[in-house]
Design a protein around this motif. Sequence first.
Motif, PDB file in Angstrom:
ATOM      1  N   PHE A   1      -9.397   7.354 -44.977  1.00  0.00           N
ATOM      2  CA  PHE A   1      -8.683   7.943 -43.837  1.00  0.00           C
ATOM      3  C   PHE A   1      -8.921   7.121 -42.570  1.00  0.00           C
ATOM      4  O   PHE A   1      -7.981   6.774 -41.842  1.00  0.00           O
ATOM      5  CB  PHE A   1      -9.132   9.382 -43.607  1.00  0.00           C
ATOM      6  N   TRP A   2     -10.182   6.798 -42.292  1.00  0.00           N
ATOM      7  CA  TRP A   2     -10.501   6.092 -41.055  1.00  0.00           C
ATOM      8  C   TRP A   2     -10.041   4.640 -41.085  1.00  0.00           C
ATOM      9  O   TRP A   2      -9.633   4.086 -40.051  1.00  0.00           O
ATOM     10  CB  TRP A   2     -11.991   6.209 -40.740  1.00  0.00           C
ATOM     11  N   ALA A   3     -10.058   4.017 -42.243  1.00  0.00           N
ATOM     12  CA  ALA A   3      -9.510   2.667 -42.353  1.00  0.00           C
ATOM     13  C   ALA A   3      -8.001   2.692 -42.103  1.00  0.00           C
ATOM     14  O   ALA A   3      -7.446   1.816 -41.426  1.00  0.00           O
ATOM     15  CB  ALA A   3      -9.807   2.080 -43.728  1.00  0.00           C
TER      16      ALA A   3
ATOM     17  N   ASP B   1      -5.432   0.961 -38.989  1.00  0.00           N
ATOM     18  CA  ASP B   1      -4.141   0.281 -39.140  1.00  0.00           C
ATOM     19  C   ASP B   1      -3.015   0.988 -38.392  1.00  0.00           C
ATOM     20  O   ASP B   1      -2.228   0.351 -37.689  1.00  0.00           O
ATOM     21  CB  ASP B   1      -3.775   0.186 -40.618  1.00  0.00           C
ATOM     22  N   LYS B   2      -2.945   2.300 -38.538  1.00  0.00           N
ATOM     23  CA  LYS B   2      -1.802   3.039 -38.003  1.00  0.00           C
ATOM     24  C   LYS B   2      -1.928   3.402 -36.529  1.00  0.00           C
ATOM     25  O   LYS B   2      -0.913   3.645 -35.864  1.00  0.00           O
ATOM     26  CB  LYS B   2      -1.579   4.307 -38.830  1.00  0.00           C
ATOM     27  N   LYS B   3      -3.157   3.457 -36.016  1.00  0.00           N
ATOM     28  CA  LYS B   3      -3.363   3.850 -34.628  1.00  0.00           C
ATOM     29  C   LYS B   3      -3.945   2.721 -33.781  1.00  0.00           C
ATOM     30  O   LYS B   3      -3.369   2.335 -32.770  1.00  0.00           O
ATOM     31  CB  LYS B   3      -4.267   5.084 -34.562  1.00  0.00           C
TER      32      LYS B   3
ATOM     33  N   ARG C   1      -1.078  -3.553 -29.978  1.00  0.00           N
ATOM     34  CA  ARG C   1       0.117  -4.374 -29.750  1.00  0.00           C
ATOM     35  C   ARG C   1       0.960  -3.847 -28.593  1.00  0.00           C
ATOM     36  O   ARG C   1       1.715  -4.598 -27.983  1.00  0.00           O
ATOM     37  CB  ARG C   1       0.963  -4.433 -31.026  1.00  0.00           C
ATOM     38  N   LYS C   2       0.839  -2.557 -28.293  1.00  0.00           N
ATOM     39  CA  LYS C   2       1.598  -1.984 -27.182  1.00  0.00           C
ATOM     40  C   LYS C   2       1.116  -2.501 -25.830  1.00  0.00           C
ATOM     41  O   LYS C   2       1.836  -2.438 -24.835  1.00  0.00           O
ATOM     42  CB  LYS C   2       1.520  -0.458 -27.223  1.00  0.00           C
ATOM     43  N   VAL C   3      -0.116  -2.997 -25.804  1.00  0.00           N
ATOM     44  CA  VAL C   3      -0.654  -3.595 -24.583  1.00  0.00           C
ATOM     45  C   VAL C   3       0.195  -4.787 -24.151  1.00  0.00           C
ATOM     46  O   VAL C   3       0.237  -5.141 -22.972  1.00  0.00           O
ATOM     47  CB  VAL C   3      -2.121  -4.032 -24.814  1.00  0.00           C
ATOM     48  N   TRP C   4       0.904  -5.374 -25.087  1.00  0.00           N
ATOM     49  CA  TRP C   4       1.679  -6.588 -24.807  1.00  0.00           C
ATOM     50  C   TRP C   4       3.164  -6.311 -24.595  1.00  0.00           C
ATOM     51  O   TRP C   4       3.990  -7.221 -24.673  1.00  0.00           O
ATOM     52  CB  TRP C   4       1.537  -7.573 -25.965  1.00  0.00           C
ATOM     53  N   ARG C   5       3.528  -5.085 -24.302  1.00  0.00           N
ATOM     54  CA  ARG C   5       4.933  -4.790 -24.041  1.00  0.00           C
ATOM     55  C   ARG C   5       5.414  -5.531 -22.789  1.00  0.00           C
ATOM     56  O   ARG C   5       4.622  -5.798 -21.876  1.00  0.00           O
ATOM     57  CB  ARG C   5       5.123  -3.286 -23.869  1.00  0.00           C
TER      58      ARG C   5
ATOM     59  N   GLU D   1      -3.364   4.084 -24.399  1.00  0.00           N
ATOM     60  CA  GLU D   1      -3.328   4.514 -25.800  1.00  0.00           C
ATOM     61  C   GLU D   1      -4.340   3.741 -26.634  1.00  0.00           C
ATOM     62  O   GLU D   1      -5.029   4.309 -27.492  1.00  0.00           O
ATOM     63  CB  GLU D   1      -1.922   4.319 -26.365  1.00  0.00           C
ATOM     64  N   PHE D   2      -4.455   2.437 -26.367  1.00  0.00           N
ATOM     65  CA  PHE D   2      -5.396   1.597 -27.099  1.00  0.00           C
ATOM     66  C   PHE D   2      -6.830   2.083 -26.878  1.00  0.00           C
ATOM     67  O   PHE D   2      -7.599   2.253 -27.836  1.00  0.00           O
ATOM     68  CB  PHE D   2      -5.238   0.151 -26.638  1.00  0.00           C
TER      69      PHE D   2
END
Length: 219
Positions: free
Chosen positions: A97-99, A103-105, A111-115, A127-128
């Motif tokens: 679950f945590w792995a 990946d999912k969170k 990657r959203k940091v680079w919008r 969010e990161f």
Amino acid sequence: MAGELVLLDFWPSLFGMRVRIALAEKGVKYESKEEDLSNKSPLLLEMNPIIKQIPVLIHNGKPVCESLIIVQYIDEVWNDKSPLLPSDPYQRAQARFWADFVDKKVYVASRKVWRPKREEQEEGKKEFLETLKTMEAELGDKPYFGGETFGYVDLAFIPFYSWFPSYKVLDNINIEAECPKIFAWAKRCMQKEAVAKTFHDEKKVYEFVAKTRKKYVSA
């Protein structure tokens, strides 16, 4: 279970690092083939025709794809040394679950940091950091995510530490200040030879991250 073992990889890949650490933990020898992801090799396209991505572990001519699946495969095949997943079914499910959360969170938020837009970048940073704080809460006061020994979740998450210095310089995200327990955990992981030898020079990683980030931000 020995035999021909080939890893299709790309040196800064967070996901390729997982496989390299797992193989190092098990003491398994293999041949590494570096991929040019802008010009993927015929072997990569043959071995992973659906996703067409690295890493791919080729064991006696048979491909295993997706990093977490590869790590589980390694743990099952070379099961005589350094177990990565817990033996208890419930603890094993929790580790998976945590792995998966990484990946999912964590990865998605990173990657959203680079919008392209500034306000979107700020939302991405928030969010990161929230995902990292969630990981920190799960870690608690344990040395490693699974308890006293380095395991599956640690292996899934520790490659991200290689990019932390770049996030600090490029995006003003001070993870050491925001998540001190995660930082201390990462330093603990880095004391392991299998982890330390998988990391590349910090400057080389920074140059790669800066170049990659520029493509996203200027998109």
